[in-house]
Design a protein around this motif. Structure first.
Motif, PDB file in Angstrom:
ATOM      1  N   THR A 150       0.845  -1.196   0.000  1.00 48.12           N
ATOM      2  CA  THR A 150       0.000   0.000   0.000  1.00 48.12           C
ATOM      3  C   THR A 150       0.877   1.242   0.000  1.00 48.12           C
ATOM      4  OG1 THR A 150      -1.696  -1.173   1.276  1.00 48.12           O
ATOM      5  CG2 THR A 150      -1.819   1.230   1.247  1.00 48.12           C
ATOM      6  N   PRO A 151       0.590   2.223  -0.857  1.00 51.36           N
ATOM      7  CA  PRO A 151       1.384   3.459  -0.847  1.00 51.36           C
ATOM      8  C   PRO A 151       1.393   4.074   0.553  1.00 51.36           C
ATOM      9  CG  PRO A 151      -0.039   3.404  -2.770  1.00 51.36           C
ATOM     10  CD  PRO A 151      -0.457   2.252  -1.908  1.00 51.36           C
ATOM     11  N   LEU A 152       2.560   4.531   0.988  1.00 52.54           N
ATOM     12  CA  LEU A 152       2.693   5.087   2.331  1.00 52.54           C
ATOM     13  C   LEU A 152       1.755   6.278   2.525  1.00 52.54           C
ATOM     14  CD1 LEU A 152       4.226   4.662   4.932  1.00 52.54           C
ATOM     15  CD2 LEU A 152       6.073   6.101   4.054  1.00 52.54           C
ATOM     16  N   GLU A 153       1.571   7.048   1.454  1.00 52.28           N
ATOM     17  CA  GLU A 153       0.680   8.201   1.547  1.00 52.28           C
ATOM     18  C   GLU A 153      -0.753   7.784   1.890  1.00 52.28           C
ATOM     19  OE1 GLU A 153       4.151   9.233  -0.945  1.00 52.28           O
ATOM     20  OE2 GLU A 153       2.745   7.545  -0.866  1.00 52.28           O
ATOM     21  N   GLU A 154      -1.160   6.625   1.368  1.00 49.33           N
ATOM     22  CA  GLU A 154      -2.514   6.145   1.643  1.00 49.33           C
ATOM     23  C   GLU A 154      -2.650   5.680   3.088  1.00 49.33           C
ATOM     24  OE1 GLU A 154      -5.535   2.630   0.032  1.00 49.33           O
ATOM     25  OE2 GLU A 154      -3.962   3.420  -1.289  1.00 49.33           O
ATOM     26  N   THR A 155      -1.666   4.934   3.554  1.00 47.85           N
ATOM     27  CA  THR A 155      -1.693   4.461   4.942  1.00 47.85           C
ATOM     28  C   THR A 155      -1.721   5.632   5.907  1.00 47.85           C
ATOM     29  OG1 THR A 155      -0.491   2.428   4.406  1.00 47.85           O
ATOM     30  CG2 THR A 155      -0.430   3.156   6.696  1.00 47.85           C
ATOM     31  N   LEU A 156      -0.838   6.585   5.698  1.00 51.43           N
ATOM     32  CA  LEU A 156      -0.752   7.718   6.612  1.00 51.43           C
ATOM     33  C   LEU A 156      -1.926   8.664   6.453  1.00 51.43           C
ATOM     34  CD1 LEU A 156       3.069   8.360   6.271  1.00 51.43           C
ATOM     35  CD2 LEU A 156       1.872   7.118   8.072  1.00 51.43           C
ATOM     36  N   GLY A 157      -2.505   8.695   5.259  1.00 51.28           N
ATOM     37  CA  GLY A 157      -3.695   9.504   5.059  1.00 51.28           C
ATOM     38  C   GLY A 157      -4.836   9.044   5.945  1.00 51.28           C
ATOM     39  N   ALA A 158      -4.904   7.720   6.179  1.00 55.64           N
ATOM     40  CA  ALA A 158      -5.943   7.180   7.060  1.00 55.64           C
ATOM     41  C   ALA A 158      -5.720   7.660   8.496  1.00 55.64           C
ATOM     42  CB  ALA A 158      -5.924   5.652   7.004  1.00 55.64           C
ATOM     43  N   LEU A 159      -4.452   7.708   8.936  1.00 58.18           N
ATOM     44  CA  LEU A 159      -4.158   8.207  10.274  1.00 58.18           C
ATOM     45  C   LEU A 159      -4.517   9.684  10.392  1.00 58.18           C
ATOM     46  CD1 LEU A 159      -2.586   5.503  10.373  1.00 58.18           C
ATOM     47  CD2 LEU A 159      -0.811   6.691  11.669  1.00 58.18           C
ATOM     48  N   ASP A 160      -4.148  10.449   9.376  1.00 54.66           N
ATOM     49  CA  ASP A 160      -4.449  11.878   9.365  1.00 54.66           C
ATOM     50  C   ASP A 160      -5.959  12.107   9.428  1.00 54.66           C
ATOM     51  OD1 ASP A 160      -3.822  14.791   8.766  1.00 54.66           O
ATOM     52  OD2 ASP A 160      -4.992  14.261   6.976  1.00 54.66           O
ATOM     53  N   THR A 161      -6.696  11.337   8.661  1.00 53.92           N
ATOM     54  CA  THR A 161      -8.158  11.473   8.657  1.00 53.92           C
ATOM     55  C   THR A 161      -8.756  11.153  10.024  1.00 53.92           C
ATOM     56  OG1 THR A 161      -8.291  10.935   6.296  1.00 53.92           O
ATOM     57  CG2 THR A 161     -10.294  10.636   7.605  1.00 53.92           C
ATOM     58  N   ALA A 162      -8.249  10.093  10.667  1.00 50.93           N
ATOM     59  CA  ALA A 162      -8.756   9.708  11.989  1.00 50.93           C
ATOM     60  C   ALA A 162      -8.561  10.833  13.004  1.00 50.93           C
ATOM     61  CB  ALA A 162      -8.062   8.433  12.465  1.00 50.93           C
ATOM     62  N   VAL A 163      -7.414  11.493  12.931  1.00 58.92           N
ATOM     63  CA  VAL A 163      -7.152  12.603  13.852  1.00 58.92           C
ATOM     64  C   VAL A 163      -8.048  13.794  13.522  1.00 58.92           C
ATOM     65  CG1 VAL A 163      -5.420  14.270  14.628  1.00 58.92           C
ATOM     66  CG2 VAL A 163      -4.788  11.863  14.334  1.00 58.92           C
ATOM     67  N   ARG A 164      -8.135  14.130  12.251  1.00 60.38           N
ATOM     68  CA  ARG A 164      -8.940  15.289  11.846  1.00 60.38           C
ATOM     69  C   ARG A 164     -10.430  15.099  12.140  1.00 60.38           C
ATOM     70  NH1 ARG A 164      -6.265  19.072   9.078  1.00 60.38           N
ATOM     71  NH2 ARG A 164      -4.185  18.556   8.286  1.00 60.38           N
ATOM     72  N   GLN A 165     -10.886  13.857  12.102  1.00 53.67           N
ATOM     73  CA  GLN A 165     -12.291  13.575  12.402  1.00 53.67           C
ATOM     74  C   GLN A 165     -12.553  13.422  13.900  1.00 53.67           C
ATOM     75  OE1 GLN A 165     -13.323  10.135  10.050  1.00 53.67           O
ATOM     76  NE2 GLN A 165     -13.639  11.339   8.181  1.00 53.67           N
ATOM     77  N   GLY A 166     -11.504  13.532  14.712  1.00 48.61           N
ATOM     78  CA  GLY A 166     -11.678  13.419  16.154  1.00 48.61           C
ATOM     79  C   GLY A 166     -11.783  12.001  16.662  1.00 48.61           C
ATOM     80  N   LYS A 167     -11.490  11.030  15.804  1.00 52.16           N
ATOM     81  CA  LYS A 167     -11.554   9.637  16.227  1.00 52.16           C
ATOM     82  C   LYS A 167     -10.287   9.210  16.977  1.00 52.16           C
ATOM     83  CE  LYS A 167     -14.611   8.429  12.399  1.00 52.16           C
ATOM     84  NZ  LYS A 167     -14.758   7.659  11.135  1.00 52.16           N
ATOM     85  N   ALA A 168      -9.234   9.994  16.838  1.00 50.48           N
ATOM     86  CA  ALA A 168      -7.982   9.752  17.545  1.00 50.48           C
ATOM     87  C   ALA A 168      -7.368  11.105  17.887  1.00 50.48           C
ATOM     88  CB  ALA A 168      -7.014   8.938  16.689  1.00 50.48           C
TER      89      ALA A 168
END
Length: 213
Positions: free
Chosen positions: A16-34
């Protein structure tokens, strides 16, 4: 629960492209899930790349969780330098080497031990060479006035770039013994030299498939 404190990418995924994996982490933080993002068992090169990507996204990597012990020293080969340079915390896991540095295996493999249960600690890992190292480290610990497990924990914490260490216990007594490692964190130069002669790679990094990519 509404959110988690830290959302980890626990293993590097070469498919999986690293950008995609890390994008999921970024999204989780921005959505307040983490609250924060972390990674685990990433190599030094991939950690540097991940830190750059996350910094550009505006969600820095807070912590890296690698395996590290006196018998598994891979993070000294560059990862600690990356973490120190990037200001990323380091919470090491398996500091007792799957229990090999707990003191249980000084006389071999006892009945009822983790190695007998065919779990994460295979009896094949407890070679005579490794057992000799463990016994030698135990002797150093005795001279320091510590148990082997206490010295093993103090040793991983000796580097200021190591933020903390994760320990697993099965009783309050084990927890209290491990916490007592904090009573003696300093090492004399001759103690570190003696440990270095025994604390060598022992082929026990179960997460090498991720950390060596």
């Amino acid at each position: 629960m509404d959110y988690v404190d830290i959302f980890y990418s626990h293993r590097f995924d070469p498919e999986t492209p690293l950008e995609e994996t890390l994008g999921a982490l970024d999204t989780a933080v921005r959505q307040g899930k983490a609250l924060y993002a972390g990674i685990s068992s990433y190599s030094a090169a991939n950690t540097e790349a991940a830190a750059g990507i996350m910094a550009a996204l505006g969600t820095p990597i807070l912590i890296h969780q690698p395996s590290y012990s006196m018998l598994n020293r891979w993070i000294e080969g560059g990862l600690l330098d990356v973490l120190g340079g990037r200001g990323i915390g380091c919470i090491v896991f398996s500091p007792l080497a799957q229990g090999m540095l707990s003191g249980k295996y000084l006389e071999g493999i006892p009945e009822g031990s983790r190695a007998r249960q065919r779990g994460s600690l295979s009896p094949a890992m407890l070679t005579e060479e490794t057992l000799a190292k463990i016994r030698g480290l135990h002797e150093v610990a005795v001279r320091r006035g510590q148990s082997l497990s206490q010295m093993a924990l103090a040793w991983v914490l000796r580097d200021p770039r190591v933020t903390s260490a994760l320990v697993g216990v099965s009783s309050v007594a084990q927890l209290e013994e491990n916490l007592a490692a904090l009573d003696r964190l300093e090492f004399a130069p001759e103690e570190l030299e003696a440990i270095d002669q025994l604390a060598t790679e022992s082929g026990i990094n179960l997460w090498a498939a991720s950390s060596q990519i």
